[in-house]
Design an enzyme around this catalytic site. Structure first.
Site, mmCIF file in Angstrom:
data_model
loop_
_atom_site.group_PDB
_atom_site.id
_atom_site.type_symbol
_atom_site.label_atom_id
_atom_site.label_comp_id
_atom_site.label_asym_id
_atom_site.label_seq_id
_atom_site.Cartn_x
_atom_site.Cartn_y
_atom_site.Cartn_z
ATOM 1 N N LYS A 99 -24.609 34.201 -1.536
ATOM 2 C CA LYS A 99 -25.578 33.107 -1.451
ATOM 3 C C LYS A 99 -26.741 33.450 -0.522
ATOM 4 C CE LYS A 99 -22.505 29.359 -2.789
ATOM 5 N NZ LYS A 99 -21.471 30.236 -3.364
ATOM 6 N N GLU A 133 -26.009 25.891 5.329
ATOM 7 C CA GLU A 133 -27.379 25.426 5.174
ATOM 8 C C GLU A 133 -27.474 23.956 5.546
ATOM 9 O OE1 GLU A 133 -28.286 26.169 1.087
ATOM 10 O OE2 GLU A 133 -27.340 24.327 0.377
ATOM 11 N N HIS A 158 -17.453 17.741 -3.688
ATOM 12 C CA HIS A 158 -18.418 18.745 -4.139
ATOM 13 C C HIS A 158 -18.010 19.396 -5.448
ATOM 14 C CE1 HIS A 158 -20.121 18.133 -0.218
ATOM 15 N NE2 HIS A 158 -18.981 18.454 0.334
ATOM 16 N N GLU A 190 -29.090 26.522 -9.825
ATOM 17 C CA GLU A 190 -28.830 25.168 -9.347
ATOM 18 C C GLU A 190 -29.860 24.743 -8.316
ATOM 19 O OE1 GLU A 190 -24.835 24.259 -8.460
ATOM 20 O OE2 GLU A 190 -24.042 25.319 -10.196
ATOM 21 N N GLU A 235 -28.432 27.863 -5.376
ATOM 22 C CA GLU A 235 -27.626 29.030 -5.716
ATOM 23 C C GLU A 235 -27.747 29.337 -7.196
ATOM 24 O OE1 GLU A 235 -23.494 28.321 -4.991
ATOM 25 O OE2 GLU A 235 -23.433 26.477 -6.166
ATOM 26 N N ASN A 263 -25.123 30.532 -10.235
ATOM 27 C CA ASN A 263 -23.766 30.815 -10.693
ATOM 28 C C ASN A 263 -23.877 31.862 -11.786
ATOM 29 O OD1 ASN A 263 -21.836 29.092 -9.231
ATOM 30 N ND2 ASN A 263 -23.094 27.429 -10.047
ATOM 31 N N GLU A 273 -19.329 23.159 -17.382
ATOM 32 C CA GLU A 273 -20.081 22.157 -18.116
ATOM 33 C C GLU A 273 -21.036 22.749 -19.143
ATOM 34 O OE1 GLU A 273 -22.028 22.856 -14.079
ATOM 35 O OE2 GLU A 273 -19.996 22.680 -14.905
ATOM 36 N N ARG A 321 -14.558 15.515 -17.010
ATOM 37 C CA ARG A 321 -13.445 16.409 -16.705
ATOM 38 C C ARG A 321 -12.200 15.563 -16.483
ATOM 39 N NH1 ARG A 321 -15.878 21.238 -12.892
ATOM 40 N NH2 ARG A 321 -17.994 21.228 -13.732
ATOM 41 N N ARG A 363 20.552 -23.077 -16.275
ATOM 42 C CA ARG A 363 20.717 -22.630 -14.896
ATOM 43 C C ARG A 363 22.141 -22.776 -14.382
ATOM 44 N NH1 ARG A 363 21.239 -23.070 -9.742
ATOM 45 N NH2 ARG A 363 22.022 -25.180 -9.983
ATOM 46 N N ASP A 364 22.519 -23.998 -14.006
ATOM 47 C CA ASP A 364 23.774 -24.153 -13.280
ATOM 48 C C ASP A 364 24.992 -23.783 -14.105
ATOM 49 O OD1 ASP A 364 25.155 -24.623 -11.011
ATOM 50 O OD2 ASP A 364 25.198 -26.811 -11.172
ATOM 51 N N ALA A 365 24.906 -23.995 -15.416
ATOM 52 C CA ALA A 365 26.067 -23.673 -16.259
ATOM 53 C C ALA A 365 26.362 -22.176 -16.222
ATOM 54 C CB ALA A 365 25.811 -24.134 -17.694
ATOM 55 N N HIS A 366 25.321 -21.364 -16.427
ATOM 56 C CA HIS A 366 25.615 -19.920 -16.424
ATOM 57 C C HIS A 366 25.779 -19.384 -15.002
ATOM 58 C CE1 HIS A 366 21.628 -18.160 -15.286
ATOM 59 N NE2 HIS A 366 21.077 -19.129 -15.992
ATOM 60 N N GLN A 367 25.225 -20.101 -14.010
ATOM 61 C CA GLN A 367 25.516 -19.708 -12.635
ATOM 62 C C GLN A 367 27.004 -19.875 -12.359
ATOM 63 O OE1 GLN A 367 22.978 -21.292 -9.522
ATOM 64 N NE2 GLN A 367 24.651 -21.309 -8.047
ATOM 65 N N ARG A 423 15.992 -26.221 -1.937
ATOM 66 C CA ARG A 423 16.899 -26.408 -0.803
ATOM 67 C C ARG A 423 16.162 -26.938 0.422
ATOM 68 N NH1 ARG A 423 19.112 -20.461 -2.229
ATOM 69 N NH2 ARG A 423 20.653 -21.044 -3.819
ATOM 70 N N ASP A 482 19.582 -30.744 0.893
ATOM 71 C CA ASP A 482 19.857 -29.904 2.055
ATOM 72 C C ASP A 482 21.348 -29.646 2.112
ATOM 73 O OD1 ASP A 482 18.927 -28.715 4.744
ATOM 74 O OD2 ASP A 482 20.629 -29.994 5.296
ATOM 75 N N LYS A 486 24.307 -35.425 -5.845
ATOM 76 C CA LYS A 486 24.626 -34.039 -6.188
ATOM 77 C C LYS A 486 26.071 -33.757 -5.795
ATOM 78 C CE LYS A 486 23.119 -29.295 -5.146
ATOM 79 N NZ LYS A 486 23.358 -28.766 -6.489
ATOM 80 N N HIS A 540 24.718 -35.535 -10.735
ATOM 81 C CA HIS A 540 25.084 -34.151 -11.061
ATOM 82 C C HIS A 540 26.517 -33.924 -10.603
ATOM 83 C CE1 HIS A 540 24.759 -29.721 -11.254
ATOM 84 N NE2 HIS A 540 25.400 -29.729 -10.099
ATOM 85 N N HIS A 580 30.313 -31.166 -11.312
ATOM 86 C CA HIS A 580 30.964 -30.011 -11.933
ATOM 87 C C HIS A 580 32.309 -30.470 -12.472
ATOM 88 C CE1 HIS A 580 28.309 -26.640 -10.516
ATOM 89 N NE2 HIS A 580 27.903 -27.626 -9.736
ATOM 90 N N THR A 620 25.150 -24.390 -1.192
ATOM 91 C CA THR A 620 24.399 -23.239 -0.718
ATOM 92 C C THR A 620 23.228 -23.695 0.170
ATOM 93 O OG1 THR A 620 24.888 -22.139 -2.803
ATOM 94 C CG2 THR A 620 23.167 -21.169 -1.453
#
Length: 1187
Positions: free
Chosen positions: A151, A235, A270, A310, A323, A325, A331, A376, A580-584, A653, A687, A750, A780, A782, A917
């Site tokens: 250079k 430079e 660069h 360049e 410079e 190249n 490119e 690129r 919810r509660d049934a499958h829990q 809760r 609660d 509950k 509610h 069980h 809970t």
């Protein structure tokens, strides 16, 4: 006679020599013409293949050389011949081994060598070695390469030719001292450049004197690794210039032409990222002067073959030579597109001895047409500072079509991207009439690309292409730095490949969700009950609206009007707990959204008269993330979309939200607000201790959010038994008074353990109805003891408006009473629900089949029937099932009766508390602790000061759940706490508000695309949410998989479909799993995805235990410093015991010819150093730990 047209009409190979003799005969030229028969490309990758294609078109035999690391690389396979070089050498050095390259060329009768770009392309000693060996060098003469490659010498030549230059060093600089002296003399900023190479390697901008030494060392080291010589050129650095380069071509007769200019201002580190030809908005006078200077300089030095001159163009229109190249540029493609000239073929022809005139390439014939853009496409991660990424390309699909050109080499599925070479994957070139049209084509093409397995810069490129400054052509070399919005990406979802990785993970390492029993999911496809065929599409999208329901009443009348309408309704209303509660209770809370959504269209159309669906909150919130790997908020939103007419109810809760601890008040308020926004309607606020301050916070939060407040009284004891004196009817009536005064819209009883006997139900509900005739009452329970239906009927007769039921096939035992039984029992009475029994039957049939998919979690594995002993032990329904599972998993299955007995004792030790809970967990933990340690209740009292109690027991005694009715048990509390400070009053009252912005900022350092709902998930469950976010980013939308496949994976040869969104369905077939492990302990699993072969590499966690693997950094710990990319350790700057400050260099590593300094992320002391110099590391490998 025209022998070559300008735009690519080339002679057939067989006719070349005859016609060339005719040209020579007609001309006065004296240049020797020597045709090339065999040409070697002393390079790799994309440029190697580019040259080989030109050779093929010219009828020239191509020769490739390759390193050991490139044995499987495409350029080796594309060549007519290929030879290994540099055996035993490091990857880059193999391509810098001049003697061996020349030896291979001579041994295989190579006529010419094309150097490509990079490596040896600008090495004068290589060009000279070719000439000395009698091999033509496709490029400038050695002395010109030497002069232009230096250079300093190039700068001197420019001055001699009268071309303006930037102030800089007169000679290459090789020492730090020289660099410091130049900077002190000429001032800052300056730029360091490799004196004998380009491409941005070894280039650094320095603005502060204290950075000169470090940057010079890094730059010279990088240059030496890339070009074999670390000398620097320094430079002055011109701020905010445009980078314009002029393509030139010279011949052996001294002719030089320019092929116009390219704008290469879009750069990072660069290195050029996007190039445009011609340069937009360039003053024609400047263009003419610049191209004339380029030609003048090249003629001055006797330049031959292709090259680039360049320049930097400042904001005032002044340009400076920087410079030359002396080679082909990456490119060059955009110049080819706008001129129609094949530069590589032209290079070869000039090397053969043709003149530019003979090639039809005189200046007046070279004309630009249209606009070309090159992007690129690299394997770099722009979100991490363009760090190179490595690995295997799992998926590759390119963007193509009119006006698109692709130049690549390693862009195919299965290709291995190594850390040893440049990160360029493929060059994408778009050609059109102007910048906007070319950018549109490029944008379209990049969006068509699908690349999986490695990160790419496509998101960044798309942002560039859509930037208005770029499109207007008003950019400079600081464009990237000055536009941070370019780094705001919409991350690629990559859903298909992530799902394949999940399936492979399950096939290799087993279920990601631990299975509770040895049972396997049934191999069955469950279809939902029939609904109107026009109601929903195949992927559950609503086509026609379902009938109006209570949701419409709520939306129209508001919570107060809704409550009035419920109270005025003549029949009994039902809430379905199946969601919810049934499958829990029955299936360990494991039912997935996939199955809930499947039946939702039926529910919205055939069960539209339901009071509500209980479908969210409670344990389902954390289990969704923890075990089902799905977002609870998305579940809620999806259900709301499919069931727009039935209100949704959740469990809140109180002050504990949906967690198991206390939270700052603003968290609870924000949670309720977001829940309403996502689709929740009714909040059953309770609660776990009936602690009024906790309840009131929940009531207030729901009211402020606009939800229906259903304040709940948790029932325990037995008000029909005069001997039970703690939880009496007056106790419940007083609590009801407090909740009514607080403004509840609906009052709920509950009964979480199913303790409300029919007689007690009549007493309690009757008393409440008498006192509050206008207030809706909801009950509610069980069915653990089997009396649930009887109790609910008594409640209804006593004045309850709503009772909870579960569909028949999901009812009974620890779940809720049977929907069908209650519906049938009140038919043709004033309490008639209006629900046809046949509808319940259809609904039940779906869940009866679906339940078989969840066999691994089936409560009936250990629980064959209900049990009236619940009246003695008072275990809540869901916990009853879980305790039984836990007892079996802990090897206490034969002691479950003792567990139940211990539960009763533990309850009394804790003061006979309300059990739901999270208080019920405290009792359960103490019970199992007692059984495991063979302790009686008296033993616990006697030895309390010496026992290590479960954490939940200690926190309960401290008061983190609130204050139990009747106070804490003494002296047990003091013995358990042993000096720990108790919490007075409501635990969350004195907690500092959560800073949601800070939480988001913290999370966004690790995760992308987070919503406000994700932030709330983290606020409730930090650890669970973090693991879920990690899982989601790694494996994608696993909630879209069928349940059996999600749980245990597909069978080999099984074909199945996954709809990932509306209109997008994946067809997958499982092909095979490799029997052998890779060296890193991975198994390859093969699939067919949409008809295309795909494979994933999965680490076998069991088989790989004996394979030594470098430890990984902990992404959640800033003091665990990992490697940012794959690479090689160059230097370790610290040792254990060293004190370091934030930003201090720890380790220097190199990858893809780029060096990176890994800095300390925080102040600290080095605890361990896990690497040494020369060690190869992969991304996230642990480098250093701090303390």
């Amino acid at each position: 006679m025209m022998l070559w047209s300008l735009r690519g009409h080339h002679l057939l190979p067989g006719s070349r020599q005859t016609l060339l003799r005719w040209v020579r005969y007609q001309s006065a030229g004296t240049i020797e013409y020597k045709p090339i028969k065999k040409l070697m490309v002393a390079n790799r990758g994309e440029i190697s293949i580019r040259v080989m294609r030109a050779c093929t078109e010219l009828g020239i035999r191509s020769v490739a050389v390759y390193s050991e690391q490139d044995t499987m690389h495409m350029h080796r396979l594309k060549a007519d011949e290929s030879y290994l070089i540099g055996k035993g050498l490091p990857p880059v050095e193999a391509y810098l081994n001049i003697p061996e390259i020349i030896r291979v060329a001579k041994h295989n009768d190579v006529d010419a060598i094309h150097p490509g770009y990079g490596f040896l392309s600008e090495r004068a000693d290589f060009a000279q070695a070719c000439v000395d060996a009698g091999i033509r060098f496709v490029g400038p003469a050695p002395d010109v390469v030497r002069r232009m490659g230096d250079k300093v010498a190039a700068r001197r030549a420019a001055i001699e030719a009268g071309v303006r230059v930037v102030p800089g060093t007169d000679q290459p600089v090789t020492s730090t001292e020289e660099a410091v002296r130049f900077c002190q003399k000429h001032g800052l900023p300056v730029i360091f450049k490799a004196a004998y190479g380009g491409g941005g390697r070894g280039m650094r901008v320095v603005r502060n004197m204290e950075d000169v030494e470090e940057n010079f060392q890094r730059a010279t080291s990088e240059a030496k690794a890339a070009f074999g010589n670390g000398a620097m050129f320094i430079e002055r650095f011109i701020e905010n210039p445009r980078h314009i380069e002029v393509q030139v071509m010279g011949d052996k007769a001294g002719n030089v032409v320019h092929l116009y200019e390219r704008d290469c201002s879009v750069q990072r580190r660069h290195q050029k990222v996007v190039e445009i030809a011609p340069a937009p908005n360039l003053d024609p006078e400047v263009r003419d002067q610049m191209t004339a200077d380029a030609v003048k300089l090249c003629r001055h030095v006797g330049y031959e073959n292709a090259g680039t001159v360049e320049f930097l163009l400042d904001s005032k229109g002044q340009y400076y030579f920087i410079e030359v190249n002396a080679r082909l540029q990456v490119e060059h493609t955009v110049t080819e597109e706008i001129t129609g000239i094949d530069l590589v073929q032209s290079q070869i022809r000039v090397a053969e001895g043709l003149t530019l005139e003979e090639l039809g390439m005189t200046q007046e014939k070279v004309r630009p047409d249209g606009c070309a853009i090159q992007c690129r496409l690299t394997t770099e991660d722009p979100a991490r500072g363009f760090q190179p990424d490595t690995g295997r390309i799992e998926v590759f699909r390119s963007g193509e079509g009119m006006g698109i050109r692709l130049d690549g080499a390693s862009a195919f599925a299965g290709a291995i991207i190594s850390p040893y070479y440049d990160s360029l994957l493929v060059k994408v070139i778009a050609y059109a009439g102007d910048v906007q049209a070319a950018a549109n084509k490029m944008n379209r093409a990049l969006r068509e690309f699908r690349i999986r397995g490695v990160k790419t810069n496509i998101p960044f490129l798309l942002n560039v292409l859509e930037n208005q400054k770029f499109l207007s052509g008003t950019i400079d070399t600081n464009f990237i730095d000055e536009n941070p919005q370019l780094f705001q990406f919409q991350p690629s979802r990559n859903r298909a490949q992530k799902l394949l990785n999940y399936l492979g993970q399950v096939l290799v390492n087993g279920p990601s969700t631990p299975l509770a029993t040895g049972l396997q999911p049934a191999v069955v496809t469950v279809k939902p009950p029939d609904v109107d065929e026009l109601a929903v599409s195949a992927n559950h999208a609503i086509v026609t609206e379902p009938p109006a329901g209570w949701k419409q009443v709520l939306d129209k009348e508001g919570p107060e009007g809704f409550a009035r309408a419920v109270r005025q309704h003549p029949g009994l209303l039902l809430m379905d707990t199946t969601y919810r509660d049934a499958h829990q209770s029955l299936l360990a809370t494991r039912v997935r959204s996939h199955d809930l959504l499947k039946v939702s269209p039926f529910v919205s159309r055939r069960l539209s008269s339901l009071y509500a669906l209980e479908n969210w909150g409670g344990a389902t919130f954390d289990v969704a993330m923890r075990f089902l790997h799905e977002c609870p908020w998305e579940r809620l939103a999806d259900m709301r979309r499919l069931v727009p007419n039935v209100p949704f109810q959740m469990l809140l809760r109180g002050a504990n939200g949906v967690g198991y601890t206390s939270y700052p008040d603003n968290v609870v308020h924000e949670f309720c607000k977001l829940s309403v926004e996502a689709g929740m309607d009714i909040f059953r606020v309770f609660d776990s201790l009936n602690y009024l301050p906790n309840l009131l916070l929940g009531v207030e939060a729901v009211g402020n959010a606009g939800g229906v407040v259903e304040a709940s009284i948790c029932y325990s004891g037995d008000i029909s038994d005069p001997s039970r004196t703690k939880y009496t009817l007056p106790y419940y009536m007083q609590l009801a008074d407090d909740l009514v005064r607080a403004g509840t819209h609906v009052l709920c009883i509950k009964d979480m353990a199913g303790l409300l006997k029919p007689q007690a139900a009549t007493m309690l509900i009757g008393a409440l109805r008498d006192k509050y005739p206008e207030l809706p009452i909801h009950v509610h329970t069980h069915d653990t003891a089997g009396a649930g239906v009887a109790s609910m009927l008594r409640c209804a007769e006593a004045g309850a408006d709503v009772v909870d039921v579960a569909v028949d096939s999901m009812s009974g035992m620890t779940s809720q009473p049977s929907m069908g039984a209650v519906v049938a029992s009140v038919q043709r009475t004033p309490l008639d629900t209006g629900i046809p029994l046949s509808t319940v039957s259809d609904y039940s049939a779906f869940w009866e089949q679906t339940r078989t998919l969840y066999a691994p979690f089936e409560c009936t594995t250990t629980m064959r029937s209900g049990n009236a002993d619940v009246y003695l032990n008072e275990i809540p329904g869901g916990q009853y099932t879980n305790l039984q599972f836990q007892a079996f998993s802990l090897g206490l299955g034969d002691k479950f009766e003792k567990v139940k007995q211990a539960y009763r004792e533990a309850n009394m030790l804790l003061g006979d508390v309300i059990k739901v809970t999270p208080s019920s967990k405290t009792v359960g933990d103490l019970a199992q602790f007692m059984v495991q340690n063979n302790l009686s209740g008296q033993d616990v009292l006697d030895r309390a000061e010496d026992l290590s109690f479960p954490k939940s027991v200690i926190e309960f005694m401290q008061g983190y759940l609130g204050e139990p009715y009747g106070g804490f048990p003494q002296p047990l509390r003091n013995k358990v706490l042993m000096g720990l400070s108790p919490v007075e009053g409501r635990p969350g009252a004195n907690m500092k508000p959560m800073d949601f912005d800070a939480v988001r900022e913290q999370l966004e350092e690790r995760f992308s695309d987070l919503s406000k709902f994700d932030i709330m998930s983290y606020a409730m469950y930090p650890d669970v949410a973090t693991e879920f976010f990690q899982f989601r980013e790694k494996y994608g939308p696993v909630d879209k998989l069928d349940t059996r496949i999600f749980l245990v994976g597909p069978r080999v040869a099984e074909e199945f479909e996954v709809t990932i969104e509306r209109g997008k369905t994946l067809h997958i077939k499982t092909l095979a799993m490799a029997a052998d492990l890779t060296r890193s302990g991975e198994r390859e699993v093969f699939f067919e995805l949409n008809g295309q072969l795909r494979s994933v590499l999965i680490r076998d966690t069991e088989a790989a235990k004996e394979i030594e693997v470098h430890p990984k950094a902990d992404p959640g710990d800033k003091r665990s410093v990992g490697s940012p990319m794959n690479g090689t350790i160059l230097d370790v700057r610290v040792k254990p015991g060293d004190a370091v400050t934030k930003g201090q260099p720890l380790v220097v590593l190199s990858a893809m010819k780029m060096e990176m300094v890994v800095q300390a992320p925080a102040n600290g002391v080095v605890k361990t150093v896990e690497v040494d110099g020369g060690v190869k590391v992969t991304a996230d490998d642990l480098l250093v730990t701090l303390e």
